[in-house]
Every structure is written in C-alpha cells, then in structure tokens.
Design a protein around this motif. Structure first.
Motif, PDB file in Angstrom:
ATOM      1  N   ILE A 120       0.830  -1.209   0.000  1.00 41.61           N
ATOM      2  CA  ILE A 120       0.000   0.000   0.000  1.00 41.61           C
ATOM      3  C   ILE A 120       0.867   1.262   0.000  1.00 41.61           C
ATOM      4  CG2 ILE A 120      -1.763   1.283   1.290  1.00 41.61           C
ATOM      5  CD1 ILE A 120      -2.889  -1.403   2.249  1.00 41.61           C
ATOM      6  N   PHE A 121       1.977   1.235   0.778  1.00 47.01           N
ATOM      7  CA  PHE A 121       2.848   2.410   0.848  1.00 47.01           C
ATOM      8  C   PHE A 121       3.919   2.427  -0.242  1.00 47.01           C
ATOM      9  CE2 PHE A 121       1.097   2.848   5.103  1.00 47.01           C
ATOM     10  CZ  PHE A 121       1.039   4.222   5.247  1.00 47.01           C
ATOM     11  N   GLY A 122       3.972   1.376  -1.026  1.00 47.59           N
ATOM     12  CA  GLY A 122       4.998   1.324  -2.069  1.00 47.59           C
ATOM     13  C   GLY A 122       6.398   1.175  -1.493  1.00 47.59           C
ATOM     14  N   THR A 123       6.517   0.468  -0.369  1.00 48.86           N
ATOM     15  CA  THR A 123       7.844   0.282   0.238  1.00 48.86           C
ATOM     16  C   THR A 123       8.227  -1.195   0.278  1.00 48.86           C
ATOM     17  OG1 THR A 123       6.844   0.261   2.457  1.00 48.86           O
ATOM     18  CG2 THR A 123       7.697   2.359   1.667  1.00 48.86           C
ATOM     19  N   GLN A 124       7.662  -1.944  -0.649  1.00 51.93           N
ATOM     20  CA  GLN A 124       7.971  -3.362  -0.746  1.00 51.93           C
ATOM     21  C   GLN A 124       9.452  -3.536  -1.078  1.00 51.93           C
ATOM     22  OE1 GLN A 124       5.337  -4.972  -3.597  1.00 51.93           O
ATOM     23  NE2 GLN A 124       5.049  -6.889  -2.507  1.00 51.93           N
ATOM     24  N   GLY A 125      10.096  -4.470  -0.390  1.00 53.08           N
ATOM     25  CA  GLY A 125      11.495  -4.732  -0.701  1.00 53.08           C
ATOM     26  C   GLY A 125      12.449  -3.819   0.058  1.00 53.08           C
ATOM     27  N   VAL A 126      11.937  -2.777   0.729  1.00 54.86           N
ATOM     28  CA  VAL A 126      12.803  -1.927   1.553  1.00 54.86           C
ATOM     29  C   VAL A 126      13.050  -2.658   2.867  1.00 54.86           C
ATOM     30  CG1 VAL A 126      13.050   0.308   2.700  1.00 54.86           C
ATOM     31  CG2 VAL A 126      11.764   0.137   0.557  1.00 54.86           C
ATOM     32  N   ALA A 136      14.252   0.008  12.723  1.00 57.08           N
ATOM     33  CA  ALA A 136      13.847   1.396  12.501  1.00 57.08           C
ATOM     34  C   ALA A 136      12.672   1.415  11.536  1.00 57.08           C
ATOM     35  CB  ALA A 136      15.008   2.191  11.931  1.00 57.08           C
ATOM     36  N   PRO A 137      11.650   2.217  11.817  1.00 53.07           N
ATOM     37  CA  PRO A 137      10.514   2.315  10.909  1.00 53.07           C
ATOM     38  C   PRO A 137      10.946   2.833   9.532  1.00 53.07           C
ATOM     39  CG  PRO A 137      10.003   3.299  13.020  1.00 53.07           C
ATOM     40  CD  PRO A 137      11.461   3.009  13.037  1.00 53.07           C
ATOM     41  N   ILE A 138      10.158   2.521   8.523  1.00 53.28           N
ATOM     42  CA  ILE A 138      10.445   2.920   7.149  1.00 53.28           C
ATOM     43  C   ILE A 138       9.764   4.265   6.879  1.00 53.28           C
ATOM     44  CG2 ILE A 138      10.184   2.193   4.728  1.00 53.28           C
ATOM     45  CD1 ILE A 138      11.797   0.192   6.401  1.00 53.28           C
ATOM     46  N   GLU A 139      10.514   5.197   6.374  1.00 53.08           N
ATOM     47  CA  GLU A 139       9.914   6.494   6.027  1.00 53.08           C
ATOM     48  C   GLU A 139       9.129   6.322   4.726  1.00 53.08           C
ATOM     49  OE1 GLU A 139       9.889   9.053   7.924  1.00 53.08           O
ATOM     50  OE2 GLU A 139      11.252   8.175   9.403  1.00 53.08           O
ATOM     51  N   SER A 140       8.126   7.148   4.521  1.00 54.79           N
ATOM     52  CA  SER A 140       7.402   7.064   3.259  1.00 54.79           C
ATOM     53  C   SER A 140       7.131   8.472   2.754  1.00 54.79           C
ATOM     54  CB  SER A 140       6.074   6.333   3.442  1.00 54.79           C
ATOM     55  OG  SER A 140       5.173   7.145   4.158  1.00 54.79           O
ATOM     56  N   HIS A 146       6.327   3.745   8.924  1.00 52.34           N
ATOM     57  CA  HIS A 146       5.574   2.513   9.161  1.00 52.34           C
ATOM     58  C   HIS A 146       6.531   1.338   9.219  1.00 52.34           C
ATOM     59  CE1 HIS A 146       6.081   3.035   4.877  1.00 52.34           C
ATOM     60  NE2 HIS A 146       5.944   1.724   4.726  1.00 52.34           N
ATOM     61  N   LEU A 147       6.046   0.257   9.791  1.00 55.08           N
ATOM     62  CA  LEU A 147       6.899  -0.918   9.941  1.00 55.08           C
ATOM     63  C   LEU A 147       6.036  -2.170   9.853  1.00 55.08           C
ATOM     64  CD1 LEU A 147       9.858  -1.648  10.379  1.00 55.08           C
ATOM     65  CD2 LEU A 147       9.418  -1.650  12.833  1.00 55.08           C
ATOM     66  N   VAL A 153      11.536  -9.625   7.475  1.00 52.36           N
ATOM     67  CA  VAL A 153      11.918 -10.965   7.013  1.00 52.36           C
ATOM     68  C   VAL A 153      11.462 -11.172   5.569  1.00 52.36           C
ATOM     69  CG1 VAL A 153      11.763 -11.954   9.338  1.00 52.36           C
ATOM     70  CG2 VAL A 153       9.790 -12.072   7.832  1.00 52.36           C
ATOM     71  N   ALA A 154      12.013 -12.196   4.956  1.00 58.66           N
ATOM     72  CA  ALA A 154      11.648 -12.502   3.575  1.00 58.66           C
ATOM     73  C   ALA A 154      10.169 -12.876   3.501  1.00 58.66           C
ATOM     74  CB  ALA A 154      12.499 -13.657   3.070  1.00 58.66           C
ATOM     75  N   PRO A 155       9.517 -12.545   2.384  1.00 63.35           N
ATOM     76  CA  PRO A 155       8.092 -12.857   2.249  1.00 63.35           C
ATOM     77  C   PRO A 155       7.828 -14.339   2.509  1.00 63.35           C
ATOM     78  CG  PRO A 155       8.891 -11.633   0.334  1.00 63.35           C
ATOM     79  CD  PRO A 155      10.084 -11.943   1.176  1.00 63.35           C
ATOM     80  N   GLY A 156       6.788 -14.628   3.253  1.00 65.72           N
ATOM     81  CA  GLY A 156       6.422 -16.018   3.512  1.00 65.72           C
ATOM     82  C   GLY A 156       7.117 -16.621   4.718  1.00 65.72           C
ATOM     83  N   LYS A 157       8.182 -15.973   5.191  1.00 63.94           N
ATOM     84  CA  LYS A 157       8.985 -16.528   6.287  1.00 63.94           C
ATOM     85  C   LYS A 157       8.190 -16.648   7.592  1.00 63.94           C
ATOM     86  CE  LYS A 157      13.395 -17.314   7.879  1.00 63.94           C
ATOM     87  NZ  LYS A 157      14.231 -16.238   8.446  1.00 63.94           N
TER      88      LYS A 157
END
Ligand SMILES: Nc1ncnc2c1ncn2[C@@H]1O[C@H](COP(=O)(O)OP(=O)(O)O)[C@@H](O)[C@H]1O
Ligand SMILES: [Mg+2]
Length: 321
Positions: A120-126, A136-140, A146-147, A153-157
């Motif tokens: 939703i925030f476009g921060t996939q992979g960050v 640390a939370p991710i800036e957007s 957001h965090l 962790v890797a997707p699905g982990k």
C-alpha cells in the motif's frame, strides 16, 4: 484520607516532580512522576522527599510512589472480525489523512501472516535498518513512518510462526525505534481474535480500537465478536467503519449495493457504539492500494471519506490527550 500539600516542606526543585499527595493518620503518600527523573537519580529523589516530609510533626511514615507510566505514543488498534474487509486499506489511508491534519502518526502492520502495508505504501522490498538492536521504521513519501513484518523478514517466512514467535514479532514492531515525536501509533491487526490480538491487548493495551466491517451480516457478526474482545479487556471501541458501502458504476455512475449498505451504522446503533463513517466500494481504491498510491494521499474525491473518518478520530484523540 485527605489530599495534602507538602510544597512548603519540599526543596523547591522537587515540587514540580510531585503529582499528588495524601495524608492519612500520620502516613503520607507522595506520588512522583518518574518519567521526569533520570533513572540514576530516582533513589536520591525518593530519599530527599522522605527526609523532607518526615520532618513534619504530623507525619510518622512516608511512602513514595513512582508512577512508571509508559510515556509512549497513543496506540489505536484497527481490527475486524474477518479478513478482506479493508482493514489494511483503512489503516493506511486514515494514517495518511491524520498526518495531513498535522498529527504525528506512525503505523504498525501487525498482520504478520499477511502483511499488506509495504504494498500500500509502495515500500515493498525496503529493508529496515536496525538501531540499538531495534528495527527502525520505514519512512514514506506520505509522511507516515511505518513498519511491517514484510520489512523484517523474507516474504512467507513468518507464515509458520505461532504463539510466542508471533507475539515476539508484534512486540518488536511496536517497540521499534519510533521517533520521540510520534503521538499516535495506528496498528493494523490481523483479522479475528488470535495470539497477536491477545498480545496486543495484554502487553500494550491500546487506548482505543476502530472496527471495520462490510455491510454483510456475517462480517457484522464477526465484527461484534472482535468488539467484545476489546470490550472485555477494557479497550474502548472508538467506533465502527463501514467499508465497501455501495458501488458507484464507473461508466454509468449508478450506485448499487453489492453487499447492502447501512448495515454497519445500524449495528453500531444496536451495540451503542459510535459510527465513524462509510467508504464506498471503488475500483480506484483497490488500484491505488495495489500501486502504492493510497487515495487519501491525493486530492481526488476518493480522499474525502477517509478525511471525514480521520477528523472524527482526531477529535477522539484530542479529547484523550
Ligand atoms: N472501499 C474499497 N473499494 C475497493 N476495493 C477495496 C476497498 N477496500 C479495500 N479494497 C480492496 O480489497 C482488498 C482487501 O482489502 P484489505 O485492506 O487488504 O483488507 P483486510 O486488511 O481487511 O484483509 C484489497 O485488494 C483492497 O485494495
Ligand atoms: Mg490486512
């Protein structure tokens, strides 16, 4: 028992630290705001208060109570009984609308099995940068740090995590390196009433909860159940939101009600809970969410319903703080 004023007895620098005192048959109880005193100085302050007050002729015993209240942000949980009703969509857009209204807000994606906030925030992979062993939370670009498990962790982990692992994960997200000026933390809960919800309620006791439902009967029943869990735990339900309420046909503009409409407002009335507003079913909402461009960030008509709900939430927050 009566309120007592010991300001005349205390050294002037200690007076502002005392938030309340009572005197009862020679026993003085002094409440001190521990948050205003460095940890290393607390024992010294306690001794100084005891010495000063026990000098009074009407005092035989002094008890000092340090209130160690967690002075963190106000936690507001967004929950639903069922998945797929738009909880994550609402949480993200409410956070963005609150931020636009000047509230310093952070968002925790507590849906560790199905995190959706990175999309939703476009921060996939960050990936989050750790600070002092805390993520640390991710800036957007939308002004909402957001965090999400998706940043840790890797997707699905996390899919196999249950019980303590899941509870540990949620604690990591909430106790992350949030900036000191964050006033409100919105928490996007997983659907239902499982381990994560229990940890949330027991360990972090949110100040309030917002419940999302579609107008469908089954979703409503589940929402009422989720509401009960909060209620039992003494977490006030701030109000109900109806999502996917009426569908405006993009070509002809005719409004139809695929899931009915108005059911959530009626349920709120029956449950004697505030109704915070409705959000229509609109393709643009789904498309924006999938593209990392949440509608509340724009100026278009799709921002309006989120802004309206955010205003009501902001009123609740102001009354609280
Ligand atoms: N009002 C709406 N109009 C159109 N699509 C919506 C709306 N609310 C949510 N969606 C879409 O529905 C799906 C489920 O929403 P989501 O917020 O992930 O639900 P939840 O967090 O409750 O599981 C997503 O694809 C989302 O973009
Ligand atoms: Mg979700």
């Amino acid at each position: 028992m009566s309120r007592a004023d010991f300001s005349a007895d205390l050294p002037p620098e200690l007076i502002p630290l005392v938030t309340g005192s009572v005197l009862n048959e020679g026993r003085a109880t002094v409440v001190v705001d521990a948050a205003r005193i460095e940890e290393a100085k607390r024992a010294g302050v306690e001794d100084a208060i005891k010495r000063a007050i026990s000098a009074r002729s009407d005092v035989e015993e002094v008890r000092v109570v340090m209130t160690a209240e967690r002075k963190g942000p106000l936690i507001i949980a967004v929950g639903s009984g069922k998945g797929g009703v738009g909880k994550s969509t609402l949480t993200a857009n409410l956070a963005i609308a609150l931020a636009k209204g000047g509230v310093k807000v952070g968002l925790v994606d507590a849906d560790i099995y199905g995190p959706s906030q990175p999309v939703i925030f476009g921060t996939q992979g960050v990936k989050t940068q750790g600070l002092d062993n805390k993520p640390a939370p991710i800036e957007s670009k939308y002004g909402v740090p957001h965090l999400s498990m998706g940043h840790l962790v890797a997707p699905g982990k996390a899919l196999a995590w249950r019980g303590p692992m899941a509870s540990g994960a949620i604690s990591q997200l909430i106790e992350a390196h949030w900036s000191k000026d964050i006033e409100v933390l919105l928490v996007d809960l997983p659907p239902g009433t499982g381990d994560v919800q229990l940890t949330m309620i027991q360990k972090f006791k949110p100040a309030g909860a917002v419940l999302v439902s579609t107008p469908q009967d089954l979703a409503l029943i589940d929402a009422a159940r989720a509401g009960q869990l909060f209620d039992t735990a003494g977490v006030p339900v701030i109000g109900l939101v109806e999502n996917m309420s009426g569908y405006a046909c993009p070509s002809c503009g005719e409004v139809s009600d695929p899931f009915g409409a108005g059911g959530v407002e009626a349920a709120a009335g029956r449950l004697e809970l505030p109704f915070l507003g409705r959000i229509p079913l609109d393709m643009a909402i789904r498309q924006g969410s999938d593209a990392g461009e949440p509608p509340a960030a724009g100026e278009g008509p799709m921002a309006a319903p989120f802004n309206a709900i955010a205003e009501r939430l902001q009123a609740w927050i102001s009354a609280k703080s």
